[in-house]
Design a protein around this motif. Structure first.
Motif, mmCIF file in Angstrom:
data_model
loop_
_atom_site.group_PDB
_atom_site.id
_atom_site.type_symbol
_atom_site.label_atom_id
_atom_site.label_comp_id
_atom_site.label_asym_id
_atom_site.label_seq_id
_atom_site.Cartn_x
_atom_site.Cartn_y
_atom_site.Cartn_z
ATOM 1 N N ALA A 23 0.837 -1.204 0.000
ATOM 2 C CA ALA A 23 0.000 0.000 0.000
ATOM 3 C C ALA A 23 0.875 1.258 0.000
ATOM 4 O O ALA A 23 0.570 2.237 -0.693
ATOM 5 N N ALA A 24 1.971 1.231 0.757
ATOM 6 C CA ALA A 24 2.905 2.357 0.764
ATOM 7 C C ALA A 24 3.539 2.525 -0.611
ATOM 8 O O ALA A 24 3.694 3.651 -1.109
ATOM 9 N N TYR A 25 3.907 1.409 -1.244
ATOM 10 C CA TYR A 25 4.456 1.446 -2.597
ATOM 11 C C TYR A 25 3.440 2.049 -3.574
ATOM 12 O O TYR A 25 3.776 2.930 -4.370
ATOM 13 N N ALA A 26 2.208 1.574 -3.524
ATOM 14 C CA ALA A 26 1.181 2.044 -4.464
ATOM 15 C C ALA A 26 0.956 3.545 -4.321
ATOM 16 O O ALA A 26 0.836 4.266 -5.321
ATOM 17 N N ALA A 27 0.899 4.028 -3.089
ATOM 18 C CA ALA A 27 0.710 5.457 -2.860
ATOM 19 C C ALA A 27 1.898 6.267 -3.389
ATOM 20 O O ALA A 27 1.720 7.313 -4.014
ATOM 21 N N ALA A 28 3.106 5.761 -3.177
ATOM 22 C CA ALA A 28 4.299 6.467 -3.630
ATOM 23 C C ALA A 28 4.471 6.397 -5.143
ATOM 24 O O ALA A 28 4.985 7.336 -5.763
ATOM 25 N N ALA A 29 4.020 5.308 -5.770
ATOM 26 C CA ALA A 29 4.164 5.145 -7.218
ATOM 27 C C ALA A 29 3.091 5.891 -8.001
ATOM 28 O O ALA A 29 3.277 6.206 -9.180
ATOM 29 N N SER A 30 1.981 6.192 -7.362
ATOM 30 C CA SER A 30 0.845 6.800 -8.044
ATOM 31 C C SER A 30 1.176 8.068 -8.836
ATOM 32 O O SER A 30 0.751 8.197 -9.989
ATOM 33 N N PRO A 31 1.942 9.016 -8.304
ATOM 34 C CA PRO A 31 2.248 10.210 -9.094
ATOM 35 C C PRO A 31 3.003 9.899 -10.399
ATOM 36 O O PRO A 31 2.703 10.479 -11.440
ATOM 37 N N ALA A 32 3.953 8.989 -10.351
ATOM 38 C CA ALA A 32 4.704 8.629 -11.563
ATOM 39 C C ALA A 32 3.799 7.916 -12.560
ATOM 40 O O ALA A 32 3.854 8.179 -13.768
ATOM 41 N N VAL A 33 2.962 7.017 -12.074
ATOM 42 C CA VAL A 33 2.032 6.294 -12.952
ATOM 43 C C VAL A 33 1.103 7.282 -13.640
ATOM 44 O O VAL A 33 0.920 7.248 -14.868
ATOM 45 N N GLU A 34 0.518 8.191 -12.864
ATOM 46 C CA GLU A 34 -0.409 9.166 -13.432
ATOM 47 C C GLU A 34 0.290 10.102 -14.414
ATOM 48 O O GLU A 34 -0.272 10.433 -15.462
ATOM 49 N N ARG A 35 1.509 10.538 -14.096
ATOM 50 C CA ARG A 35 2.259 11.429 -14.983
ATOM 51 C C ARG A 35 2.513 10.778 -16.338
ATOM 52 O O ARG A 35 2.526 11.442 -17.373
ATOM 53 N N LEU A 36 2.686 9.461 -16.340
ATOM 54 C CA LEU A 36 2.939 8.737 -17.588
ATOM 55 C C LEU A 36 1.650 8.280 -18.269
ATOM 56 O O LEU A 36 1.698 7.619 -19.297
ATOM 57 N N GLY A 37 0.510 8.607 -17.696
ATOM 58 C CA GLY A 37 -0.768 8.302 -18.335
ATOM 59 C C GLY A 37 -1.417 7.013 -17.879
ATOM 60 O O GLY A 37 -2.453 6.625 -18.425
ATOM 61 N N GLY A 38 -0.839 6.326 -16.903
ATOM 62 C CA GLY A 38 -1.439 5.093 -16.399
ATOM 63 C C GLY A 38 -2.637 5.393 -15.515
ATOM 64 O O GLY A 38 -2.664 6.403 -14.817
ATOM 65 N N ARG A 39 -3.641 4.528 -15.571
ATOM 66 C CA ARG A 39 -4.806 4.698 -14.696
ATOM 67 C C ARG A 39 -5.362 3.329 -14.331
ATOM 68 O O ARG A 39 -5.444 2.428 -15.168
ATOM 69 N N ARG A 40 -5.704 3.184 -13.061
ATOM 70 C CA ARG A 40 -6.291 1.927 -12.602
ATOM 71 C C ARG A 40 -7.714 1.831 -13.138
ATOM 72 O O ARG A 40 -8.509 2.741 -12.983
#
Length: 102
Positions: A23-40
């Motif tokens: 969960a800590a990883y997912a929260a920390a990775a979220s900005p990079a994922v979103e910046r690159l266009g990824g979405r759950r």
């Protein structure tokens, strides 16, 4: 070449106490994922395998605008700083590239 949306199915099995680390990883990775266009797209908790021996703790699908966008995540310096949290929380994982059907 026109790149199409790529879907990544994540199946995760946590180490004892690993759900919190993930969960800590997912929260920390979220900005990079979103910046690159990824979405759950969707997320599910595994309940019971009715056929076969496959019982992940968590399943989720992420849509990426292209294969290029997905591959840029691993090279992203922000992501590289927190990627260890993923490994620390997981006993096993499957990452399956999927293409959408028309």
């Amino acid at each position: 070449m026109i790149e199409q949306t790529v879907y990544m199915l994540n199946a995760l099995w946590f180490k004892p106490g690993g759900a919190e680390k993930y969960a800590a990883y997912a929260a920390a990775a979220s900005p990079a994922v979103e910046r690159l266009g990824g979405r759950r797209v969707a997320a599910y908790r595994g309940v019971e395998a009715l056929i076969g021996d496959w019982q992940p703790d968590l399943l989720f699908l992420v849509a990426w605008p292209s294969w290029t966008a997905f591959t840029q995540l691993a090279a992203d310096p922000e992501y590289q700083r927190i990627a260890h949290l993923r490994a620390e929380g997981l006993a096993h994982s499957v990452l399956l590239r999927c293409d959408g059907l028309a």
